[in-house]
Design a protein around this motif. Structure first.
Motif, mmCIF file in Angstrom:
data_model
loop_
_atom_site.group_PDB
_atom_site.id
_atom_site.type_symbol
_atom_site.label_atom_id
_atom_site.label_comp_id
_atom_site.label_asym_id
_atom_site.label_seq_id
_atom_site.Cartn_x
_atom_site.Cartn_y
_atom_site.Cartn_z
ATOM 1 N N PHE A 105 -37.040 -24.289 55.998
ATOM 2 C CA PHE A 105 -36.103 -24.919 55.065
ATOM 3 C C PHE A 105 -35.332 -26.036 55.770
ATOM 4 O O PHE A 105 -35.202 -27.153 55.246
ATOM 5 C CB PHE A 105 -35.131 -23.878 54.514
ATOM 6 N N LEU A 106 -34.825 -25.752 56.962
ATOM 7 C CA LEU A 106 -34.034 -26.740 57.693
ATOM 8 C C LEU A 106 -34.880 -27.958 58.061
ATOM 9 O O LEU A 106 -34.406 -29.100 58.006
ATOM 10 C CB LEU A 106 -33.453 -26.089 58.957
ATOM 11 N N ALA A 107 -36.145 -27.733 58.398
ATOM 12 C CA ALA A 107 -37.023 -28.846 58.761
ATOM 13 C C ALA A 107 -37.311 -29.737 57.552
ATOM 14 O O ALA A 107 -37.281 -30.978 57.652
ATOM 15 C CB ALA A 107 -38.319 -28.305 59.348
ATOM 16 N N ILE A 108 -37.586 -29.134 56.404
ATOM 17 C CA ILE A 108 -37.845 -29.928 55.195
ATOM 18 C C ILE A 108 -36.586 -30.678 54.770
ATOM 19 O O ILE A 108 -36.631 -31.861 54.398
ATOM 20 C CB ILE A 108 -38.345 -29.012 54.059
ATOM 21 N N PHE A 109 -35.452 -29.999 54.830
ATOM 22 C CA PHE A 109 -34.181 -30.641 54.490
ATOM 23 C C PHE A 109 -33.915 -31.846 55.383
ATOM 24 O O PHE A 109 -33.471 -32.906 54.913
ATOM 25 C CB PHE A 109 -33.047 -29.622 54.626
ATOM 26 N N VAL A 128 -46.310 -31.062 52.419
ATOM 27 C CA VAL A 128 -46.019 -29.774 53.059
ATOM 28 C C VAL A 128 -45.788 -28.690 52.011
ATOM 29 O O VAL A 128 -46.278 -27.552 52.148
ATOM 30 C CB VAL A 128 -44.794 -29.914 53.988
ATOM 31 N N ILE A 129 -45.081 -29.016 50.937
ATOM 32 C CA ILE A 129 -44.833 -28.031 49.886
ATOM 33 C C ILE A 129 -46.138 -27.612 49.214
ATOM 34 O O ILE A 129 -46.374 -26.417 48.949
ATOM 35 C CB ILE A 129 -43.834 -28.600 48.859
ATOM 36 N N VAL A 130 -47.016 -28.581 48.948
ATOM 37 C CA VAL A 130 -48.324 -28.244 48.367
ATOM 38 C C VAL A 130 -49.109 -27.350 49.316
ATOM 39 O O VAL A 130 -49.738 -26.354 48.897
ATOM 40 C CB VAL A 130 -49.112 -29.536 48.046
ATOM 41 N N PHE A 175 -37.126 -22.017 46.482
ATOM 42 C CA PHE A 175 -36.910 -22.281 47.905
ATOM 43 C C PHE A 175 -37.242 -23.726 48.254
ATOM 44 O O PHE A 175 -36.427 -24.445 48.843
ATOM 45 C CB PHE A 175 -37.778 -21.309 48.724
ATOM 46 N N PHE A 176 -38.427 -24.178 47.890
ATOM 47 C CA PHE A 176 -38.862 -25.522 48.275
ATOM 48 C C PHE A 176 -38.161 -26.610 47.448
ATOM 49 O O PHE A 176 -37.870 -27.694 47.960
ATOM 50 C CB PHE A 176 -40.376 -25.644 48.138
ATOM 51 N N LEU A 177 -37.898 -26.321 46.174
ATOM 52 C CA LEU A 177 -37.190 -27.302 45.359
ATOM 53 C C LEU A 177 -35.779 -27.523 45.889
ATOM 54 O O LEU A 177 -35.296 -28.663 45.968
ATOM 55 C CB LEU A 177 -37.141 -26.831 43.907
ATOM 56 N N PHE A 178 -35.134 -26.446 46.279
ATOM 57 C CA PHE A 178 -33.782 -26.561 46.818
ATOM 58 C C PHE A 178 -33.785 -27.348 48.134
ATOM 59 O O PHE A 178 -32.907 -28.190 48.379
ATOM 60 C CB PHE A 178 -33.177 -25.175 47.019
ATOM 61 N N ALA A 179 -34.757 -27.080 49.005
ATOM 62 C CA ALA A 179 -34.853 -27.816 50.271
ATOM 63 C C ALA A 179 -35.061 -29.306 50.015
ATOM 64 O O ALA A 179 -34.466 -30.167 50.685
ATOM 65 C CB ALA A 179 -35.980 -27.257 51.129
ATOM 66 N N TYR A 180 -35.915 -29.640 49.030
ATOM 67 C CA TYR A 180 -36.194 -31.042 48.712
ATOM 68 C C TYR A 180 -34.953 -31.732 48.152
ATOM 69 O O TYR A 180 -34.556 -32.812 48.605
ATOM 70 C CB TYR A 180 -37.340 -31.104 47.698
ATOM 71 N N GLY A 183 -32.057 -32.260 50.661
ATOM 72 C CA GLY A 183 -32.303 -33.381 51.552
ATOM 73 C C GLY A 183 -32.015 -34.713 50.884
ATOM 74 O O GLY A 183 -31.416 -35.618 51.493
ATOM 75 N N GLU A 184 -32.444 -34.866 49.613
ATOM 76 C CA GLU A 184 -32.165 -36.108 48.883
ATOM 77 C C GLU A 184 -30.672 -36.331 48.703
ATOM 78 O O GLU A 184 -30.170 -37.453 48.825
ATOM 79 C CB GLU A 184 -32.858 -36.062 47.515
ATOM 80 N N MET A 185 -29.970 -35.257 48.396
ATOM 81 C CA MET A 185 -28.516 -35.379 48.216
ATOM 82 C C MET A 185 -27.828 -35.792 49.509
ATOM 83 O O MET A 185 -26.891 -36.602 49.499
ATOM 84 C CB MET A 185 -27.942 -34.059 47.700
ATOM 85 N N ALA A 186 -28.287 -35.247 50.636
ATOM 86 C CA ALA A 186 -27.690 -35.616 51.921
ATOM 87 C C ALA A 186 -27.950 -37.091 52.233
ATOM 88 O O ALA A 186 -27.064 -37.801 52.731
ATOM 89 C CB ALA A 186 -28.255 -34.734 53.034
ATOM 90 N N TRP A 187 -29.166 -37.571 51.928
ATOM 91 C CA TRP A 187 -29.491 -38.988 52.148
ATOM 92 C C TRP A 187 -28.624 -39.881 51.254
ATOM 93 O O TRP A 187 -28.060 -40.883 51.707
ATOM 94 C CB TRP A 187 -30.967 -39.228 51.857
#
Length: 420
Positions: A105-109, A128-130, A175-180, A183-187
Motif C-alpha cells: 500500500f505504501l509503495a503504491i501510494f 501493478v493493480i491489474v 485496498f487498491f482503490l484507496f492506495a491509488y 496518492g493522487e490526493m497527496a500529489w
C-alpha cells in the motif's frame, strides 16, 4: 518570473529531512513486520495454513521493507520491486499477509504522490493493480481446484465459495482503490501548496514594487513641499528685504521690523526644510518638526500680512480633527495660493476661508488683484495642487473671479467611502 503551467508541474525531489524520515519509517515498518510475523508464528495462525521456517519469513519481511528507505527518491522502482517481492512471498506462503500488504500500500501510494512523470505514475499503478488482481484470481482458482475443507460455523445464506470470492474481491478493490486515490490526493495537495507558495512570492514581489512606487510618489510629494516652502518663504523674505532697503535711511525702525521678519521667515523655512529633508534620509533623526497643518495657518497668514497684504481669515462649521495628510495638503494649497498672490496678483486684500463640511474640508483663497495670481504653468503651481489633492480624492477650482481677482477653492474628503 513566469507562472508555471500547473498541469505540467513536476514535484521537486524529497528534501534531506524527508529522506531521513523515509529511513525512520522503513525501520519502524521492519520492526512492526517482524513482530507481526513472530506473533503469527507463535499463534500458528498462518494465512495459507502452513508457512516456511521463521528465519525465512523474517528474511522476506526485511526484503519487502528495505526498499522503503528510498521510496520517495525512486518511487517507481520501489513499487515494482515491492510488488514482485509481495507475489513471491505469497508464493512461498509466508505466515503473515498484513505487514506485506501495508508495505505494498505504501509503495503504491508513494508512486501516486511522488512520481514526477504523471503518465508513468498512472499506468504503472494500474499495471501493478491489474497484476495483483490476476494473482488474486490465480489464488482463488487454485483454492477452488484444491481440496475443500469445511469451516466450522459457516452458516450464512451464501455459498461458502461465493462468499470467499466476493470477500476477496471487495477487500482488494477497496485496498487498491484507496492506495491509488490517496496518492493522487497527496500529489494534488503538493501542487496546491506549490501554487500558494508561488502566489505568496508573487504577492511579496508586488508589494515590494508597490512600496517602491509609494516611496517614489512620497518623495515627489516632498519635492512639492520643498518647492512650496522655498517659494513662499523666499518671496516673503524678498519683499521684506526690499521694503527694508527702501526705508533704511528714512525709517530705521520700520527697516528693523522688516529685517526681523526676514530673519523669522528664514528660520521657519530652515526648520521646515530640515524636517522634509529628514524624511528623505534613510536614517532620519527622530524628533524632527512635524509637518504643518491647519493649526499653522495663522502663522502663514501673518507672514502674508507682513508682506503687505490685507488678509482676512475665517473658519466655518464645527472644527474637528482631520487626517494629518489632509491637513498638510490644505496647508500647502493655502501656502501656494498666498505665494502666487504675492508674486503675481498685485492684490491688496486676500480672503482665506476654511470650511468644515460633513464629509469634507474646504479651503478657499480669494484676492482682489488683477486675476493673474496663477503661475504661468511652469513648475508645480496649480498642477502640483491638483496632483496633491488627487491623492486624497479631492478637487480643485481655480480661475478669475467675476469682476476682479482670482479664486482658488480646494475640497478634500475627510471620510473614506467603503467600496462595495
Amino acid at each position: 518570473m513566469h507562472e508555471p503551467v500547473w498541469n505540467e508541474w513536476q514535484r521537486p525531489g524529497p528534501t534531506p529531512a524527508q529522506r531521513r524520515r523515509d529511513v525512520i519509517i522503513a525501520v519502524i515498518v521492519v520492526l512492526c513486520a517482524v513482530e507481526a510475523t513472530v506473533l503469527v508464528n507463535s499463534m500458528g495462525a498462518f494465512a495459507f495454513g502452513q508457512a516456511p521456517d521463521l528465519r525465512e519469513q523474517v528474511a522476506w519481511v526485511f526484503a519487502l521493507s528495505l526498499p522503503l528507505v528510498v521510496r520517495r527518491r525512486y518511487p517507481l522502482a520501489v513499487m515494482l520491486v515491492v510488488s514482485a517481492l509481495f507475489i513471491a512471498a505469497q508464493w512461498r506462503q509466508v505466515g503473515d499477509t498484513l505487514a506485506p500488504s501495508a508495505i505494498l500500500f505504501l509503495a503504491i501510494f508513494t508512486v501516486g504522490a511522488w512520481e514526477r512523470n504523471r503518465g508513468v505514475a498512472r499506468w504503472s499503478r494500474i499495471g501493478v493493480i491489474v497484476a495483483m488482481f490476476l494473482w488474486l484470481g490465480f489464488g482463488l482458482v487454485r483454492a477452488l481446484l484444491g481440496p475443500r475443507e469445511a469451516l466450522k460455523g459457516a452458516e450464512g445464506p451464501l455459498d461458502r465459495t461465493l462468499a470467499s470470492v466476493l470477500y476477496g474481491l471487495e477487500f482488494n478493490i477497496f485496498f487498491f482503490l484507496f492506495a491509488y486515490v490517496a496518492g493522487e490526493m497527496a500529489w494534488t495537495a503538493a501542487r496546491r501548496r506549490a501554487q500558494l507558495e508561488f502566489q505568496a512570492e508573487e504577492l511579496r514581489r508586488s508589494q515590494e514594487q508597490n512600496t517602491r512606487g509609494a516611496i517614489a510618489a512620497e518623495r515627489m510629494r516632498i519635492a512639492r513641499d520643498l518647492h512650496d516652502v522655498v517659494a513662499h518663504h523666499v518671496s516673503v523674505m524678498g519683499i521684506q528685504a526690499g521694503a527694508a532697503r527702501r526705508v533704511l535711511d528714512s525709517d530705521p525702525a520700520l527697516a528693523r521690523d522688516s529685517l526681523q521678519t526676514v530673519e523669522q521667515t528664514a528660520r521657519t523655512a530652515i526648520n521646515e526644510l530640515r524636517g522634509l529633508l529628514g524624511v528623505l534620509r534613510a536614517d532620519a533623526e527622530t524628533g524632527s518638526k512635524a509637518a504643518p497643518g491647519l493649526d499653522d495657518l495663522p502663522e502663514l497668514i501673518e507672514n502674508a500680512r507682513a508682506a503687505g497684504l490685507e488678509v482676512s481669515h475665517g473658519v466655518y462649521g464645527s472644527p474637528r480633527d482631520v487626517p494629518s495628510a489632509v491637513a498638510l495638503s490644505a496647508y500647502r494649497v493655502v501656502q501656494e495660493a498666498l505665494t502666487n498672490v504675492v508674486k503675481h496678483a498685485a492684490a491688496r486684500h486676500v480672503d482665506v476661508r476654511v470650511r468644515f463640511l460633513d464629509s469634507a474640508l474646504e479651503v478657499e483663497i480669494a484676492d482682489d488683484g488683477r486675476g493673474a495670481s496663477a503661475p504661468d504653468g511652469s513648475g508645480f503651481g496649480l498642477v502640483g495642487m491638483r496632483e496633491r489633492l488627487a491623492v486624497h480624492g479631492g478637487s480643485l477650482e481655480a480661475g478669475p473671479r467675476r469682476g476682479a481677482g482670482y479664486l482658488v477653492r480646494a475640497s478634500l474628503p475627510t471620510v473614506v467611502e467603503e467600496k462595495a
